[in-house]
Design a protein around this motif. Structure first.
Motif, PDB file in Angstrom:
ATOM      1  N   VAL A  12       1.231   4.077  -2.859  1.00 58.29           N
ATOM      2  CA  VAL A  12       0.890   5.423  -2.966  1.00 58.29           C
ATOM      3  C   VAL A  12       2.196   6.389  -3.362  1.00 58.29           C
ATOM      4  N   THR A  64       4.403   2.871 -14.524  1.00 59.80           N
ATOM      5  CA  THR A  64       3.505   3.755 -14.899  1.00 59.80           C
ATOM      6  C   THR A  64       3.430   4.483 -16.207  1.00 59.80           C
ATOM      7  N   PRO A  67     -11.442   3.053 -15.809  1.00 64.01           N
ATOM      8  CA  PRO A  67     -11.293   3.835 -14.450  1.00 64.01           C
ATOM      9  C   PRO A  67      -9.840   3.693 -13.837  1.00 64.01           C
ATOM     10  N   GLU A  68      -9.569   4.528 -13.193  1.00 62.42           N
ATOM     11  CA  GLU A  68      -8.251   4.487 -12.668  1.00 62.42           C
ATOM     12  C   GLU A  68      -7.902   3.465 -11.775  1.00 62.42           C
ATOM     13  N   ARG A  69      -9.009   3.165 -10.800  1.00 60.51           N
ATOM     14  CA  ARG A  69      -8.759   1.869  -9.888  1.00 60.51           C
ATOM     15  C   ARG A  69      -8.573   0.660 -10.880  1.00 60.51           C
ATOM     16  N   ARG A  70      -9.109   0.424 -11.981  1.00 56.84           N
ATOM     17  CA  ARG A  70      -9.020  -0.899 -12.815  1.00 56.84           C
ATOM     18  C   ARG A  70      -7.657  -0.804 -13.438  1.00 56.84           C
ATOM     19  N   VAL A 122      -4.722   0.829 -12.073  1.00 56.65           N
ATOM     20  CA  VAL A 122      -4.013   0.614 -10.912  1.00 56.65           C
ATOM     21  C   VAL A 122      -3.888  -0.976 -10.797  1.00 56.65           C
ATOM     22  N   THR A 123      -4.980  -1.547 -10.688  1.00 54.65           N
ATOM     23  CA  THR A 123      -5.131  -2.838  -9.933  1.00 54.65           C
ATOM     24  C   THR A 123      -4.862  -3.983 -11.113  1.00 54.65           C
ATOM     25  N   HIS A 124      -5.266  -3.774 -12.175  1.00 55.88           N
ATOM     26  CA  HIS A 124      -5.367  -4.900 -13.375  1.00 55.88           C
ATOM     27  C   HIS A 124      -4.087  -4.533 -14.224  1.00 55.88           C
ATOM     28  N   LEU A 171       0.775  -1.436   0.048  1.00 58.38           N
ATOM     29  CA  LEU A 171      -0.149   0.053   0.073  1.00 58.38           C
ATOM     30  C   LEU A 171       0.691   1.185  -0.075  1.00 58.38           C
ATOM     31  N   ARG A 180      -5.355   3.768 -19.824  1.00 59.59           N
ATOM     32  CA  ARG A 180      -5.877   5.104 -19.801  1.00 59.59           C
ATOM     33  C   ARG A 180      -6.388   5.652 -20.894  1.00 59.59           C
TER      34      ARG A 180
END
Length: 307
Positions: A118, A201, A215-218, A220-222, A114, A210
C-alpha cells in the motif's frame, strides 16, 4: 536443483560444526558447571567427582566436544543435571516455540507485506508517511517494553485476553505474544516491501504489463509483487534467528514454557547440557530456514536456476 541441495547440505556441515564448537567452548570453558550447580555451597568432593565423570567433565575439552558431537548424530543431545534427557525437554518445549514463531511469521508476512505494498503504490502520500512514522516508533521501542505494556493493557486493564499463557499454549493464547514477537520484524518488512515495490513500479516489465491493458490487480500480484518479494524473503530467512532470540524475552513475559523458557532456566541454574542442546537445535532450524529461502528464490523469479 537436486545437486544444489546436496551441495548446500554439505556446506552446512562445517558451519554447524564450527557453530556448535563455539557454543560448547563458551558454555563449558568459562566456568565449572558442577560448581555452579551447587551455588554458594561447596560440593562434596566425591559427589563432584562422580558428576564430572558422569558428564565427561573430567576429560579435556576437545574430547568432551567429540563425545557430544557423536551423541548428536545418534539423536542424543545429552542429559540435564537433574537426570532428565534434553530430548524430553525438547519434545515438550520445541512445539510450543514453533507455534509461537508460526503465529509471529504469519502476522509479519500478511500485515507487513500488505502495508508495504500500500505504501509503495502510494509513495509520498499521507498513508505512506503515517506508516513510516509508525514503523519507526515500533522499531525504536524494545520488545520487553511493548510486551509488558500490551500484557497490562489487554490482559489486566482491559481483560480482552489472558495475561499469561497456559501449559497447552493454544494458537488463540499465542496470538498476543506472537504479535509482540512479530512487531519489530513486521515494521522492517513493511519498510523493505515499500522500498522494493516503489522501485519495481518503474521497471520496464511493469510498464509493459500495464500498456498491454492487464488489470491492475494482476499487474501488482503477478508482475510487481513477485520481484519485489525477493529481498523480503531474504530478510525472513535471517529473521528466523531474530525470532528465536526474541522468543526468549517474549516467553518470559507471557510465561510460555517453550525453548526460550528452558534456555532461561538452563542459564539461571547453570545447566550446561540443556543450554548447549537447545542452542544446537536452534542452529539446525536456522540453517534449514536459510536453505528453504534459497530454494524460494527460484519460485519467485523463474530466471533464477540452480545447477
Amino acid at each position: 536443483m537436486g545437486r544444489y541441495v546436496i551441495r548446500r547440505l554439505l556446506q552446512m556441515v562445517p558451519v554447524f560444526t564450527g557453530t556448535t564448537l563455539l557454543i560448547f567452548v563458551m558454555v563449558y570453558a568459562l566456568g565449572d558447571p558442577v560448581a555452579g550447580l551447587f551455588g554458594d555451597r561447596a560440593p562434596d568432593p566425591a559427589t563432584a567427582a562422580r558428576l564430572r565423570a558422569e558428564f565427561h567433565l573430567d576429560k579435556p575439552l576437545w574430547q568432551q566436544y567429540l563425545l557430544y558431537l557423536g551423541k548428536i548424530f545418534g539423536g542424543d543431545f545429552g542429559t540435564a543435571f537433574n537426570g532428565r534427557p534434553v530430548v524430553d525437554l525438547m519434545v515438550t518445549a520445541l512445539p510450543v516455540t514453533m507455534r509461537l514463531m508460526l503465529v509471529a511469521i504469519v502476522i509479519e508476512i500478511v500485515i507487513g507485506i500488505l502495508l508495504g505494498v500500500v505504501c509503495g503504490l502510494r509513495r509520498g502520500r499521507a498513508v505512506d508517511t503515517s506508516v513510516l512514522l509508525l514503523t519507526l516508533v515500533v522499531i525504536s521501542v524494545p520488545t520487553f517494553v511493548t510486551g509488558a505494556t500490551l500484557q497490562f493493557l489487554l490482559g489486566v486493564k482491559w481483560p480482552l485476553t489472558s495475561p499469561a499463557v497456559s501449559s497447552q499454549a493454544t494458537f488463540g493464547e499465542l496470538l498476543l505474544p506472537g504479535t509482540v514477537l512479530a512487531l519489530v520484524s513486521l515494521a522492517y518488512i513493511a519498510r523493505l516491501t515499500r522500498t522494493s515495490v516503489a522501485e519495481n513500479t518503474r521497471a520496464d516489465h511493469v510498464r509493459t504489463a500495464r500498456a498491454k491493458g492487464l488489470p491492475e490487480r494482476r499487474v501488482v500480484t503477478h508482475h510487481l509483487l513477485r520481484n519485489s518479494l525477493i529481498p523480503v524473503i531474504t530478510f525472513l530467512g535471517a529473521d528466523v534467528g531474530s525470532l528465536m532470540a526474541g522468543a526468549l524475552v517474549t516467553e518470559r513475559i507471557f510465561n510460555i514454557q517453550g525453548v526460550g523458557y528452558q534456555l532461561y532456566q538452563g542459564v539461571l541454574r547453570q545447566n550446561s547440557p540443556t543450554v548447549v542442546g537447545f542452542v544446537t537445535i536452534l542452529v539446525l532450524v536456522f540453517l534449514l530456514a536459510n536453505l528453504l529461502v534459497d530454494l524460494l528464490y527460484a519460485v519467485l523469479d523463474p530466471r533464477i536456476r540452480y545447477a
